[in-house]
Motif scaffolding. Structure first.
Motif, PDB file in Angstrom:
ATOM      1  N   ILE A 326       0.825  -1.207   0.000  1.00 39.94           N
ATOM      2  CA  ILE A 326       0.000   0.000   0.000  1.00 39.94           C
ATOM      3  C   ILE A 326       0.864   1.263   0.000  1.00 39.94           C
ATOM      4  O   ILE A 326       0.659   2.185  -0.808  1.00 39.94           O
ATOM      5  CB  ILE A 326      -0.960   0.001   1.204  1.00 39.94           C
ATOM      6  CG1 ILE A 326      -2.003  -1.122   1.047  1.00 39.94           C
ATOM      7  CG2 ILE A 326      -1.652   1.354   1.347  1.00 39.94           C
ATOM      8  CD1 ILE A 326      -2.898  -1.311   2.260  1.00 39.94           C
ATOM      9  N   TRP A 327       1.843   1.323   0.895  1.00 40.90           N
ATOM     10  CA  TRP A 327       2.678   2.519   0.988  1.00 40.90           C
ATOM     11  C   TRP A 327       3.458   2.763  -0.299  1.00 40.90           C
ATOM     12  O   TRP A 327       3.564   3.905  -0.770  1.00 40.90           O
ATOM     13  CB  TRP A 327       3.646   2.405   2.179  1.00 40.90           C
ATOM     14  CG  TRP A 327       3.018   2.779   3.478  1.00 40.90           C
ATOM     15  CD1 TRP A 327       2.687   1.955   4.514  1.00 40.90           C
ATOM     16  CD2 TRP A 327       2.631   4.095   3.889  1.00 40.90           C
ATOM     17  NE1 TRP A 327       2.114   2.667   5.546  1.00 40.90           N
ATOM     18  CE2 TRP A 327       2.070   3.981   5.186  1.00 40.90           C
ATOM     19  CE3 TRP A 327       2.698   5.361   3.292  1.00 40.90           C
ATOM     20  CZ2 TRP A 327       1.579   5.087   5.883  1.00 40.90           C
ATOM     21  CZ3 TRP A 327       2.219   6.462   3.982  1.00 40.90           C
ATOM     22  CH2 TRP A 327       1.674   6.315   5.268  1.00 40.90           C
ATOM     23  N   MET A 328       4.000   1.703  -0.878  1.00 38.35           N
ATOM     24  CA  MET A 328       4.782   1.889  -2.098  1.00 38.35           C
ATOM     25  C   MET A 328       3.904   2.245  -3.290  1.00 38.35           C
ATOM     26  O   MET A 328       4.319   2.960  -4.198  1.00 38.35           O
ATOM     27  CB  MET A 328       5.629   0.648  -2.368  1.00 38.35           C
ATOM     28  CG  MET A 328       6.798   0.538  -1.394  1.00 38.35           C
ATOM     29  SD  MET A 328       7.907  -0.847  -1.704  1.00 38.35           S
ATOM     30  CE  MET A 328       6.906  -2.221  -1.149  1.00 38.35           C
ATOM     31  N   GLY A 329       2.654   1.768  -3.281  1.00 35.29           N
ATOM     32  CA  GLY A 329       1.729   2.157  -4.339  1.00 35.29           C
ATOM     33  C   GLY A 329       1.415   3.644  -4.300  1.00 35.29           C
ATOM     34  O   GLY A 329       1.333   4.304  -5.346  1.00 35.29           O
ATOM     35  N   VAL A 330       1.243   4.180  -3.113  1.00 32.72           N
ATOM     36  CA  VAL A 330       0.973   5.611  -2.974  1.00 32.72           C
ATOM     37  C   VAL A 330       2.150   6.440  -3.486  1.00 32.72           C
ATOM     38  O   VAL A 330       1.974   7.437  -4.202  1.00 32.72           O
ATOM     39  CB  VAL A 330       0.667   5.951  -1.493  1.00 32.72           C
ATOM     40  CG1 VAL A 330       0.601   7.461  -1.296  1.00 32.72           C
ATOM     41  CG2 VAL A 330      -0.630   5.287  -1.050  1.00 32.72           C
ATOM     42  N   VAL A 331       3.368   6.035  -3.135  1.00 37.01           N
ATOM     43  CA  VAL A 331       4.558   6.754  -3.610  1.00 37.01           C
ATOM     44  C   VAL A 331       4.657   6.696  -5.128  1.00 37.01           C
ATOM     45  O   VAL A 331       4.978   7.697  -5.785  1.00 37.01           O
ATOM     46  CB  VAL A 331       5.825   6.166  -2.959  1.00 37.01           C
ATOM     47  CG1 VAL A 331       7.085   6.789  -3.558  1.00 37.01           C
ATOM     48  CG2 VAL A 331       5.805   6.387  -1.450  1.00 37.01           C
ATOM     49  N   ARG A 332       4.359   5.538  -5.703  1.00 36.39           N
ATOM     50  CA  ARG A 332       4.423   5.388  -7.155  1.00 36.39           C
ATOM     51  C   ARG A 332       3.480   6.338  -7.878  1.00 36.39           C
ATOM     52  O   ARG A 332       3.818   6.883  -8.939  1.00 36.39           O
ATOM     53  CB  ARG A 332       4.087   3.948  -7.548  1.00 36.39           C
ATOM     54  CG  ARG A 332       5.242   2.991  -7.456  1.00 36.39           C
ATOM     55  CD  ARG A 332       4.820   1.554  -7.694  1.00 36.39           C
ATOM     56  NE  ARG A 332       3.946   1.377  -8.839  1.00 36.39           N
ATOM     57  CZ  ARG A 332       3.594   0.184  -9.332  1.00 36.39           C
ATOM     58  NH1 ARG A 332       4.075  -0.916  -8.750  1.00 36.39           N
ATOM     59  NH2 ARG A 332       2.799   0.092 -10.369  1.00 36.39           N
ATOM     60  N   LEU A 333       2.281   6.547  -7.340  1.00 39.76           N
ATOM     61  CA  LEU A 333       1.292   7.406  -7.991  1.00 39.76           C
ATOM     62  C   LEU A 333       1.830   8.806  -8.248  1.00 39.76           C
ATOM     63  O   LEU A 333       1.517   9.434  -9.257  1.00 39.76           O
ATOM     64  CB  LEU A 333       0.029   7.497  -7.122  1.00 39.76           C
ATOM     65  CG  LEU A 333      -1.042   6.424  -7.301  1.00 39.76           C
ATOM     66  CD1 LEU A 333      -2.203   6.685  -6.346  1.00 39.76           C
ATOM     67  CD2 LEU A 333      -1.542   6.372  -8.746  1.00 39.76           C
ATOM     68  N   VAL A 334       2.629   9.290  -7.327  1.00 38.99           N
ATOM     69  CA  VAL A 334       3.173  10.649  -7.451  1.00 38.99           C
ATOM     70  C   VAL A 334       4.503  10.660  -8.206  1.00 38.99           C
ATOM     71  O   VAL A 334       4.723  11.487  -9.098  1.00 38.99           O
ATOM     72  CB  VAL A 334       3.358  11.273  -6.052  1.00 38.99           C
ATOM     73  CG1 VAL A 334       3.965  12.679  -6.167  1.00 38.99           C
ATOM     74  CG2 VAL A 334       2.033  11.309  -5.296  1.00 38.99           C
ATOM     75  N   ALA A 335       5.381   9.740  -7.857  1.00 37.95           N
ATOM     76  CA  ALA A 335       6.758   9.803  -8.346  1.00 37.95           C
ATOM     77  C   ALA A 335       6.908   9.421  -9.815  1.00 37.95           C
ATOM     78  O   ALA A 335       7.675  10.058 -10.551  1.00 37.95           O
ATOM     79  CB  ALA A 335       7.650   8.903  -7.482  1.00 37.95           C
ATOM     80  N   TYR A 430      -2.459  -1.973  -9.033  1.00 40.58           N
ATOM     81  CA  TYR A 430      -1.585  -2.481  -7.968  1.00 40.58           C
ATOM     82  C   TYR A 430      -2.161  -2.149  -6.594  1.00 40.58           C
ATOM     83  O   TYR A 430      -2.226  -3.006  -5.700  1.00 40.58           O
ATOM     84  CB  TYR A 430      -0.207  -1.856  -8.160  1.00 40.58           C
ATOM     85  CG  TYR A 430       0.831  -2.135  -7.099  1.00 40.58           C
ATOM     86  CD1 TYR A 430       1.657  -3.248  -7.187  1.00 40.58           C
ATOM     87  CD2 TYR A 430       1.012  -1.261  -6.032  1.00 40.58           C
ATOM     88  CE1 TYR A 430       2.643  -3.484  -6.243  1.00 40.58           C
ATOM     89  CE2 TYR A 430       1.986  -1.480  -5.085  1.00 40.58           C
ATOM     90  CZ  TYR A 430       2.800  -2.603  -5.189  1.00 40.58           C
ATOM     91  OH  TYR A 430       3.765  -2.825  -4.237  1.00 40.58           O
ATOM     92  N   LEU A 431      -2.605  -0.919  -6.416  1.00 42.29           N
ATOM     93  CA  LEU A 431      -3.181  -0.507  -5.131  1.00 42.29           C
ATOM     94  C   LEU A 431      -4.480  -1.249  -4.843  1.00 42.29           C
ATOM     95  O   LEU A 431      -4.767  -1.591  -3.687  1.00 42.29           O
ATOM     96  CB  LEU A 431      -3.426   0.999  -5.130  1.00 42.29           C
ATOM     97  CG  LEU A 431      -2.249   1.871  -4.707  1.00 42.29           C
ATOM     98  CD1 LEU A 431      -2.561   3.340  -4.942  1.00 42.29           C
ATOM     99  CD2 LEU A 431      -1.900   1.625  -3.243  1.00 42.29           C
TER     100      LEU A 431
END
Length: 447
Positions: A326-335, A430-431
Motif C-alpha cells: 500500500i505505501w509503495m503504491g501511494v509513492v508510485r502514484l506521485v513519483a 496495484y493498489l
C-alpha cells in the motif's frame, strides 16, 4: 491440525548454512541469468526492429521488437504450468537445471538467424518461433527459482530474499546485460554493431547455461519440499492419488486467491517493464544518449533496482506484506509521472541518469515483497505452480504494455507523457490488489 495429525507430520529438517547459501545463490543467479538472456533483446531492440521488423516508420519497427519480447512473456505461463507441476511433484532442483540450460541455448540461436534482408519475412517467423521456445523455458525458471530459495532461508530473511530474487535477480540480469552491451559496443562501434555486434550479444546467452550448471551442482532440495515428500511417503498404498498441481490451483478453494494475486503481479510487472524495461529505449530514442554513456546509465539504474527490491522485501518483513504494498503504491502514484516528465524534458546527463536510477529503485521496491507474498499464498504442494503462474501471467500482461506505449506515443516526443499515464493506471491496479488482499507474513509452512 489435530494432535494425531501433528504426530504424523514429518519434521522440517533445519538446513545447514552451506545449504542455505547454495539455495539462495541458486534462486538469485538462476533468475538473474535467465533475465540476462531476456534483457539482451531490450538492449538491441532498435537493431532487431530494423532487421526483423522493417518498416518505413521507425516507431513501428521498434514496436515490432517489443512485440517479440511480449511473445516470450505470453508463453511463460505455459512454461510455469509445465515446469511448475514438475517441480511440485519431483523437485525444484531438477526443474531449475533443465530450464536454465534451455534458456541459454535458445537465446544463443538468435545470433545465428538470417535477417529479413537475407530470406524475407520467413526470418521474422523464425525469430518469433524461437522467442516462444525461450519463453517456455523462462517460465520454468520462475516456477523453480522463485520457490527453492525462500523455502530454505530462515523466516527472518524471507522478505529480503524475496526482493533479492525477484528484483535483485532481475537487476543482476540487467547489470550483466549492461556490461556485455558496454563491451560489445566498444568492440563493434557504430554500424559494426548493427552488422555483427547484435549477434555477439545473443551468443553470450551460452554463458548462462555454463554458469547455471556450476552453481546448481551442489544444490539440495528445500526442507519444505522434503517434508512434503516424506508426508506423501507416509500415505498407504490405497490412499487417493493427489490431483495435479495445476488442477488443484484452479479448484474452488484456491481459485479466488489466485485471481487476486494477478492484480499485484500485473501492477508490479507493468511498473517494471515500463521503467527498467523501457529505459534503454528511452535513453536512445528520447534523450539521444550515446551507446557507451547509456550503458553506464543502465548499470546505475540496475544498481538502483537491486537496492530497491531488497529494501522493499525487507520492509515487508518488518511491517507486513500488505502495508508495504500500500505505501509503495501511494509513492508510485506521485513519483512515476513526475520522473518521466522530468527525464523527457532535460538534456543533462546526470539528471537523466538520476531519474532512471529513481524509477528503477521505486519500481523494483514495489514488487520486492511480491515473491514471498506469492509463496505464502500457496501451500507447498502447489507452490511452484501457483507462484510461477501468478508471476508469469501478471508479468506477461505487463510486458505487453511497452509495445502499446510505442504505438500510442506517436513519436519520441510523446513517449514521456504516455509513460506517465500508463504508470499511473497500472499503479491504481496495484493498489486495488493491495487493498483487497490479506496479510500473509509467516504463512509459508503450509503443506
Amino acid at each position: 491440525m489435530t494432535t494425531l495429525e501433528q504426530a504424523d507430520q514429518p519434521a522440517v529438517a533445519t538446513p545447514t548454512r552451506r545449504q542455505t547459501i547454495t539455495a539462495a545463490s541458486a534462486s538469485l543467479f538462476g533468475w538473474g541469468l535467465d533475465l540476462f538472456d531476456l534483457f539482451i533483446l531490450l538492449y538491441v531492440a532498435p537493431v532487431v526492429g530494423r532487421l526483423f521488423f522493417p518498416s518505413e516508420q521507425p516507431m513501428l519497427s521498434l514496436a515490432g521488437a517489443y512485440a517479440s519480447f511480449a511473445v516470450t512473456l505470453l508463453v511463460r505461463p505455459l512454461g510455469s504450468a509445465i515446469f511448475g507441476s514438475y517441480a511440485d511433484r519431483f523437485g525444484r532442483k531438477r526443474a531449475l537445471m533443465v530450464a536454465v540450460t534451455g534458456v541459454g541455448f535458445s537465446t544463443a540461436i538468435f545470433g545465428l538467424l538470417p535477417t529479413v534482408g537475407q530470406i524475407g519475412w520467413f526470418a521474422t517467423a523464425l525469430f518469433l518461433f524461437f522467442r516462444l521456445v525461450q519463453g517456455i523455458f523462462v517460465g520454468g525458471v520462475v516456477a523453480s527459482s522463485h520457490t527453492i530459495g525462500t523455502e530454505t532461508v530462515p523466516e527472518r530473511w524471507r522478505g529480503f530474499m524475496s526482493g533479492a530474487v525477484g528484483g535483485g535477480g532481475s537487476a543482476i540480469g540487467g547489470l550483466l546485460a549492461s556490461l556485455v552491451f558496454f563491451v560489445v559496443s566498444l568492440m563493434f562501434p557504430g554500424d559494426a554493431f548493427a552488422e555483427t555486434g547484435w549477434r555477439v550479444m545473443f551468443f553470450s546467452g551460452l554463458l548462462t547455461s555454463v554458469v547455471g550448471l556450476v552453481i546448481f551442482r551442489n544444490l539440495e532440495e528445500s526442507p519444505l519440499f522434503k517434508q512434503l515428500q516424506a508426508k506423501k511417503a507416509l500415505k498407504n498404498a490405497t490412499a487417493q492419488r493427489d490431483a495435479s498441481p495445476v488442477r488443484t490451483l484452479f479448484s474452488r478453494p484456491q481459485l479466488n486467491g489466485f485471481l487476486l494475486t494477478l492484480l499485484l503481479s500485473f501492477g508490479g510487472g507493468s511498473a517494471y517493464y515500463l521503467t527498467s524495461g523501457y529505459l534503454p529505449t528511452f535513453y536512445n530514442v528520447v534523450n539521444g544518449v550515446p551507446g557507451s554513456s547509456a550503458s553506464i546509465m543502465l548499470i546505475l539504474a540496475n544498481v538502483g533496482a537491486a537496492l530497491g527490491a531488497c529494501g522493499g522485501g525487507e520492509l515487508s518483513q518488518r511491517i507486513g506484506r500488505r502495508p508495504a504494498f500500500i505505501w509503495m503504491g501511494v509513492v508510485r502514484l506521485v513519483a512515476f509521472p513526475l520522473l518521466f516528465l522530468l527525464m523527457g524534458s532535460t538534456t543533462g546527463l546526470w539528471t537523466i541518469a538520476l531519474c532512471g536510477f529513481a524509477l528503477s529503485f521505486l519500481a523494483n521496491a514495489s514488487y520486492g515483497p511480491l515473491l514471498i507474498y506469492l509463496n505464502e499464498r500457496f501451500p507447498t504442494a502447489i507452490r511452484a505452480t501457483g507462484t510461477g503462474l501468478s508471476w508469469n501471467i501478471g508479468f506477461a500482461l505487463g510486458g505487453i504494455l511497452p509495445t502499446f506505449v510505442s504505438l500510442a506515443a506517436g513519436g519520441p516526443s510523446g513517449i514521456p507523457m504516455t509513460l506517465a499515464i500508463f504508470t499511473v493506471a497500472v499503479t491504481l491496479v496495484y493498489l486495488l490488489g493491495a487493498l483487497l488482499t490479506s496479510e500473509t507474513r509467516g504463512n509459508l509452512e503450509r503443506m
